[in-house]
Design a protein around this motif. Structure first.
Motif, short mmCIF file in Angstrom:
data_model
loop_
_atom_site.label_atom_id
_atom_site.label_comp_id
_atom_site.label_asym_id
_atom_site.label_seq_id
_atom_site.Cartn_x
_atom_site.Cartn_y
_atom_site.Cartn_z
N ARG A 255 0.83 -1.21 0.00
CA ARG A 255 0.00 0.00 0.00
C ARG A 255 0.86 1.26 0.00
O ARG A 255 0.61 2.21 -0.76
N ALA A 277 -4.04 6.97 -10.57
CA ALA A 277 -4.66 5.92 -9.75
C ALA A 277 -4.52 4.56 -10.41
O ALA A 277 -4.12 3.58 -9.76
N PHE A 282 -4.61 1.42 -7.87
CA PHE A 282 -5.87 1.75 -7.21
C PHE A 282 -7.02 1.58 -8.20
O PHE A 282 -6.88 1.86 -9.39
N SER A 283 -8.17 1.15 -7.72
CA SER A 283 -9.28 0.80 -8.60
C SER A 283 -9.92 2.01 -9.25
O SER A 283 -10.55 1.90 -10.30
N SER A 284 -9.77 3.18 -8.65
CA SER A 284 -10.40 4.38 -9.18
C SER A 284 -9.75 5.62 -8.58
O SER A 284 -8.96 5.53 -7.62
N SER A 286 -11.32 7.86 -6.87
CA SER A 286 -11.85 8.01 -5.50
C SER A 286 -11.14 7.07 -4.53
O SER A 286 -10.94 7.42 -3.36
N HIS A 287 -10.75 5.87 -5.01
CA HIS A 287 -10.00 4.94 -4.16
C HIS A 287 -8.66 5.53 -3.77
O HIS A 287 -8.24 5.48 -2.60
N ALA A 290 -9.23 8.46 -1.29
CA ALA A 290 -9.56 7.98 0.06
C ALA A 290 -8.32 7.43 0.76
O ALA A 290 -8.11 7.66 1.96
N ALA A 291 -7.46 6.70 0.02
CA ALA A 291 -6.25 6.14 0.62
C ALA A 291 -5.29 7.25 1.05
O ALA A 291 -4.68 7.17 2.13
#
Length: 307
Positions: A255, A277, A282-284, A286-287, A290-291
């Motif tokens: 991560r 991303a 990262f999947s998106s 927004s992901h 958020a991380a």
């Protein structure tokens, strides 16, 4: 080039480099202290920031070597590096926190404190070590939290004085950062070949193999079982050995690698946040956002605008 004063300092660019290590250093410095509003100066020898760090908790995730210097006395400071003890102490001016690469550090300030953060890449310190010791491999002593180092304080004060000057000399700034690196090497490291195994951890070749694999597969799904099979260990023993070697569990290490990679791409300002991303695993968008908010207390937009 000078900009408007921020927190009593002016922003300068001292031989800013366009290399990947420089981008990583900028991103690491910002992720190490996202609440710091001070200027960032990047040189071939390292990256430095001065600011009045707010009261509260700060997490240093940087994958590079990081030095925190308190430029004024402060009471009720708490600090922890890696798996070491959580220490509370009254810190005089010149107390430092030294975090070698791959270790996480935590710092809590009971009140705002005038501070400096310096980030060195492995390339920075290996080059200096070769000049000083004749070898690039160095062994660092135990991580430091709360040690008083008046030599570091004096160098940091010289850097601060130079960077608050409208006519700051970039060569002098770079030289002072190099002197700081040399001092750290002589005071807290020794030359020599690193051991082939970490105590209770992975063999050095296995650790290098895993690092290379994870760096090359940031955008892919990676399982603990897959990594364990690469080094012929059971998942349970692998997780224990990996954590002992790198100071964190495999999922946290991956991560952080992904967040570091994303921060480096954002610093380059060439790709959209959604593209960053995707390339960082990262999947998106927004992901990723958020991380970064959860683990680095910052956002993609802030990281991009700060460089």
């Amino acid at each position: 080039m000078a900009a408007s004063p921020i927190g009593g300092y002016r922003r300068h660019s001292a031989r800013i480099q366009s290399t990947e290590p420089a981008h990583r250093a900028i991103a690491d410095l910002r992720s190490a202290a996202p609440t710091a509003e001070g200027p960032v100066t990047v040189t071939r020898r390292g990256c430095i920031s001065f600011s009045r760090m707010r009261a509260g908790s700060h997490v240093f995730h940087a994958r590079q070597h990081l030095l925190y210097v308190g430029l004024e006395a402060a009471s009720g400071v708490r600090a922890k590096v890696g798996d070491g003890a959580d220490r509370e102490y009254d810190a005089p001016a010149g107390s430092i926190l030294w975090k070698p690469s791959h270790l996480e550090a935590h710092l809590h300030l009971s009140k705002a404190r005038e501070s400096s953060i310096v980030v060195f890449t492995d390339e920075n310190l290996s080059e200096l070590a070769k000049q000083q010791f004749g070898v690039e491999d160095i062994n660092w002593g135990a991580p430091l939290s709360g040690a008083l180092d008046l030599n570091v304080l004096r160098i940091a004060q010289l850097l601060r004085d130079e960077l608050t000057n409208d006519q700051a000399n970039g060569l002098l700034v770079e030289s002072l950062i190099a002197i700081l690196g040399v001092h750290l090497l002589h005071a807290y490291a020794s030359p020599g070949v690193r051991p082939d195994t970490f105590k209770g951890g992975l063999a050095k070749p296995a650790a290098r193999k895993l690092q290379s694999y994870l760096q090359a597969n940031l955008g892919q799904k990676v399982s603990v079982g897959e990594l364990a099979a690469m080094v012929n260990l059971s998942p349970k023993h692998f997780t224990q050995a990996f954590s002992r070697t790198f100071g964190k569990a495999p999922h946290r290490y991956l991560r952080d690698l992904r967040l570091d990679h994303a921060a480096g791409l954002l610093a380059q300002q060439r790709l959209t946040i959604a593209e960053v991303a995707y390339l960082s695993g990262f999947s998106s968008q927004s992901h990723l956002t958020a991380a970064l908010q959860k683990h680095r207390q910052t956002t993609p937009t802030r990281l991009r605008s700060s460089t």
